[in-house]
Scaffold this motif. Structure first.
Motif, PDB file in Angstrom:
ATOM      1  N   THR A 177     -35.456 -24.660 -25.757  1.00 26.19           N
ATOM      2  CA  THR A 177     -34.087 -24.469 -25.268  1.00 26.19           C
ATOM      3  C   THR A 177     -33.516 -25.716 -24.596  1.00 26.19           C
ATOM      4  OG1 THR A 177     -34.849 -23.551 -23.152  1.00 26.19           O
ATOM      5  CG2 THR A 177     -34.435 -21.989 -24.944  1.00 26.19           C
ATOM      6  N   GLY A 178     -34.322 -26.771 -24.478  1.00 25.24           N
ATOM      7  CA  GLY A 178     -33.786 -28.057 -24.047  1.00 25.24           C
ATOM      8  C   GLY A 178     -33.717 -28.309 -22.559  1.00 25.24           C
ATOM      9  N   ASP A 179     -34.188 -27.394 -21.729  1.00 28.98           N
ATOM     10  CA  ASP A 179     -34.062 -27.559 -20.277  1.00 28.98           C
ATOM     11  C   ASP A 179     -34.625 -28.892 -19.781  1.00 28.98           C
ATOM     12  OD1 ASP A 179     -32.655 -25.381 -19.489  1.00 28.98           O
ATOM     13  OD2 ASP A 179     -34.267 -24.414 -18.383  1.00 28.98           O
ATOM     14  N   ILE A 180     -35.822 -29.250 -20.232  1.00 28.43           N
ATOM     15  CA  ILE A 180     -36.460 -30.476 -19.772  1.00 28.43           C
ATOM     16  C   ILE A 180     -35.772 -31.697 -20.383  1.00 28.43           C
ATOM     17  CG2 ILE A 180     -38.619 -31.774 -19.669  1.00 28.43           C
ATOM     18  CD1 ILE A 180     -38.530 -29.210 -17.946  1.00 28.43           C
ATOM     19  N   ALA A 181     -35.484 -31.637 -21.667  1.00 31.50           N
ATOM     20  CA  ALA A 181     -34.842 -32.769 -22.338  1.00 31.50           C
ATOM     21  C   ALA A 181     -33.476 -33.076 -21.724  1.00 31.50           C
ATOM     22  CB  ALA A 181     -34.698 -32.479 -23.828  1.00 31.50           C
ATOM     23  N   PHE A 182     -32.702 -32.037 -21.430  1.00 30.07           N
ATOM     24  CA  PHE A 182     -31.378 -32.253 -20.838  1.00 30.07           C
ATOM     25  C   PHE A 182     -31.499 -32.914 -19.468  1.00 30.07           C
ATOM     26  CE2 PHE A 182     -29.889 -28.239 -23.281  1.00 30.07           C
ATOM     27  CZ  PHE A 182     -29.862 -28.963 -24.461  1.00 30.07           C
ATOM     28  N   ARG A 183     -32.467 -32.479 -18.679  1.00 25.39           N
ATOM     29  CA  ARG A 183     -32.685 -33.095 -17.367  1.00 25.39           C
ATOM     30  C   ARG A 183     -33.096 -34.558 -17.519  1.00 25.39           C
ATOM     31  NH1 ARG A 183     -33.554 -27.758 -16.167  1.00 25.39           N
ATOM     32  NH2 ARG A 183     -33.254 -27.087 -13.986  1.00 25.39           N
ATOM     33  N   PHE A 184     -33.950 -34.819 -18.493  1.00 24.38           N
ATOM     34  CA  PHE A 184     -34.423 -36.181 -18.739  1.00 24.38           C
ATOM     35  C   PHE A 184     -33.252 -37.120 -19.050  1.00 24.38           C
ATOM     36  CE2 PHE A 184     -35.982 -39.342 -21.881  1.00 24.38           C
ATOM     37  CZ  PHE A 184     -36.942 -39.993 -21.108  1.00 24.38           C
ATOM     38  N   GLU A 229     -38.793 -21.458 -34.301  1.00 24.54           N
ATOM     39  CA  GLU A 229     -37.515 -21.968 -34.798  1.00 24.54           C
ATOM     40  C   GLU A 229     -36.339 -21.351 -34.048  1.00 24.54           C
ATOM     41  OE1 GLU A 229     -35.058 -22.454 -39.027  1.00 24.54           O
ATOM     42  OE2 GLU A 229     -37.096 -21.628 -39.009  1.00 24.54           O
ATOM     43  N   ALA A 230     -36.455 -20.086 -33.663  1.00 23.16           N
ATOM     44  CA  ALA A 230     -35.360 -19.439 -32.937  1.00 23.16           C
ATOM     45  C   ALA A 230     -35.097 -20.135 -31.614  1.00 23.16           C
ATOM     46  CB  ALA A 230     -35.683 -17.966 -32.698  1.00 23.16           C
ATOM     47  N   MET A 231     -36.140 -20.603 -30.956  1.00 22.26           N
ATOM     48  CA  MET A 231     -35.973 -21.321 -29.691  1.00 22.26           C
ATOM     49  C   MET A 231     -35.282 -22.658 -29.929  1.00 22.26           C
ATOM     50  SD  MET A 231     -37.296 -19.543 -27.101  1.00 22.26           S
ATOM     51  CE  MET A 231     -37.942 -20.644 -25.859  1.00 22.26           C
ATOM     52  N   VAL A 232     -35.648 -23.342 -30.990  1.00 21.22           N
ATOM     53  CA  VAL A 232     -35.027 -24.626 -31.308  1.00 21.22           C
ATOM     54  C   VAL A 232     -33.545 -24.435 -31.610  1.00 21.22           C
ATOM     55  CG1 VAL A 232     -35.000 -26.546 -32.952  1.00 21.22           C
ATOM     56  CG2 VAL A 232     -37.187 -25.668 -32.087  1.00 21.22           C
ATOM     57  N   ARG A 233     -33.210 -23.361 -32.309  1.00 20.69           N
ATOM     58  CA  ARG A 233     -31.789 -23.097 -32.611  1.00 20.69           C
ATOM     59  C   ARG A 233     -31.003 -22.871 -31.321  1.00 20.69           C
ATOM     60  NH1 ARG A 233     -33.771 -19.778 -36.961  1.00 20.69           N
ATOM     61  NH2 ARG A 233     -33.364 -17.921 -35.699  1.00 20.69           N
ATOM     62  N   VAL A 234     -31.602 -22.141 -30.376  1.00 19.60           N
ATOM     63  CA  VAL A 234     -30.939 -21.930 -29.087  1.00 19.60           C
ATOM     64  C   VAL A 234     -30.716 -23.273 -28.391  1.00 19.60           C
ATOM     65  CG1 VAL A 234     -31.225 -20.976 -26.767  1.00 19.60           C
ATOM     66  CG2 VAL A 234     -31.766 -19.573 -28.766  1.00 19.60           C
ATOM     67  N   GLY A 235     -31.725 -24.143 -28.420  1.00 15.20           N
ATOM     68  CA  GLY A 235     -31.590 -25.442 -27.791  1.00 15.20           C
ATOM     69  C   GLY A 235     -30.509 -26.292 -28.421  1.00 15.20           C
ATOM     70  N   ARG A 236     -30.449 -26.310 -29.736  1.00 16.14           N
ATOM     71  CA  ARG A 236     -29.405 -27.070 -30.426  1.00 16.14           C
ATOM     72  C   ARG A 236     -28.024 -26.555 -30.058  1.00 16.14           C
ATOM     73  NH1 ARG A 236     -32.305 -27.035 -36.354  1.00 16.14           N
ATOM     74  NH2 ARG A 236     -33.512 -28.970 -36.151  1.00 16.14           N
TER      75      ARG A 236
END
Length: 272
Positions: free
Chosen positions: A97-104, A119-126
């Motif tokens: 879901t991108g929480d860490i990447a967005f903070r980075f 894949e469902a988690m990756v779609r949510v992150g995108r």
């Protein structure tokens, strides 16, 4: 919170009260268990994917329920340790879901690669990235923590937040982290862990096995997934034992920082 080299586990912490006898994991045997349910290791990753397929759209809600919202502060603490710089590349595993990447990126990091088995988690992150107008700087990929689709010695920092306990073979995932890190790169694992304060442990046990599944049923309409997530925490290695396994994979200067009395912990180590 504390930041220290972990002590010997010769006198390991007893399993939390209320947990079943199977909640005291044997090193390397995590693949035999899905929560407290014995399973064939070959089936575990599929069961885990099914859980996260179910909770993907409510993932932030799930973490809020499991931590009382404190997971956001824990992630901020993790990012303080990572200390992002413009020339750094981060690999965030199980970070769909991108929480860490967005903070980075927000803290000045260079580029982030998000790898998640679901894949469902990756779609949510995108989707979240688009909603935040983050259109560059993050690469999204579906992959297994035990067999990362990432080149050896290619990233400066590796993070895995609330994901290692769901991996079938924890030692293989840690070895993969060592493989993909550049020499001098650093490994960070933020995970729900084992409470070190006896009074808090008893309260947390009631919350985990009674309150959390109830909230999962009422709020997210998914009691079974939330019960598994609570059980998976009890199956996760003790802090000192996990530190030894990180050292065994080749990491040096391994340290543990307990958060909120051990409800969560950050393990870190240098890729030598």
């Amino acid at each position: 919170m504390s930041d220290r080299t972990p002590p010997s586990s010769a006198d390991p912490q007893k399993p939390a009260s209320g947990a079943t006898p199977s909640s005291a994991p044997t090193s390397g045997a995590e693949g035999n268990w899905f929560g407290f349910t014995p399973v064939d290791p070959s089936a575990k990753s599929g069961l885990v994917r099914a859980v996260f397929d179910s909770v993907a759209t409510n993932y932030d809600l799930m973490n809020d329920l499991m931590s009382g919202g404190i997971h956001r502060l824990w992630k901020d603490t993790l990012m303080e340790l990572v200390a992002p710089k413009p020339d750094m590349t981060l690999l965030d595993v199980a970070g769909g879901t991108g929480d860490i990447a967005f903070r980075f990126l927000k803290k000045g990091g260079g580029a982030a690669v998000v790898c998640d088995i679901t894949e469902a988690m990756v779609r949510v992150g995108r989707d979240r990235a688009i909603d935040r107008n983050i259109l560059s700087g993050v690469q999204w990929t579906v992959g297994d923590a035990e067999r990362l689709p990432i080149a050896s010695r290619s990233v400066d920092a590796y993070t895995i937040a609330f994901g290692l306990r769901n991996v079938t073979r924890i030692d293989e995932a840690i070895k993969e982290a060592h493989r993909v890190l550049k020499p001098g790169g650093k490994f960070y694992c933020l995970e729900f862990s084992h409470v070190v304060l006896p009074v808090l442990r008893e309260l947390y046990d009631v919350y985990s096995f009674q309150v959390l599944p109830f909230m999962g049923r009422v709020v997210a309409k998914d009691e079974a997934s939330y019960r598994y997530l609570a059980e998976s925490i009890r199956r996760f290695p003790q802090q000192a034992d996990l530190a030894k396994r990180i050292e065994a994979a080749g990491f040096g200067a391994v340290r543990v920082r307990n958060l909120s009395g051990g409800i969560a912990a950050i393990h870190s180590g240098w890729r030598i």
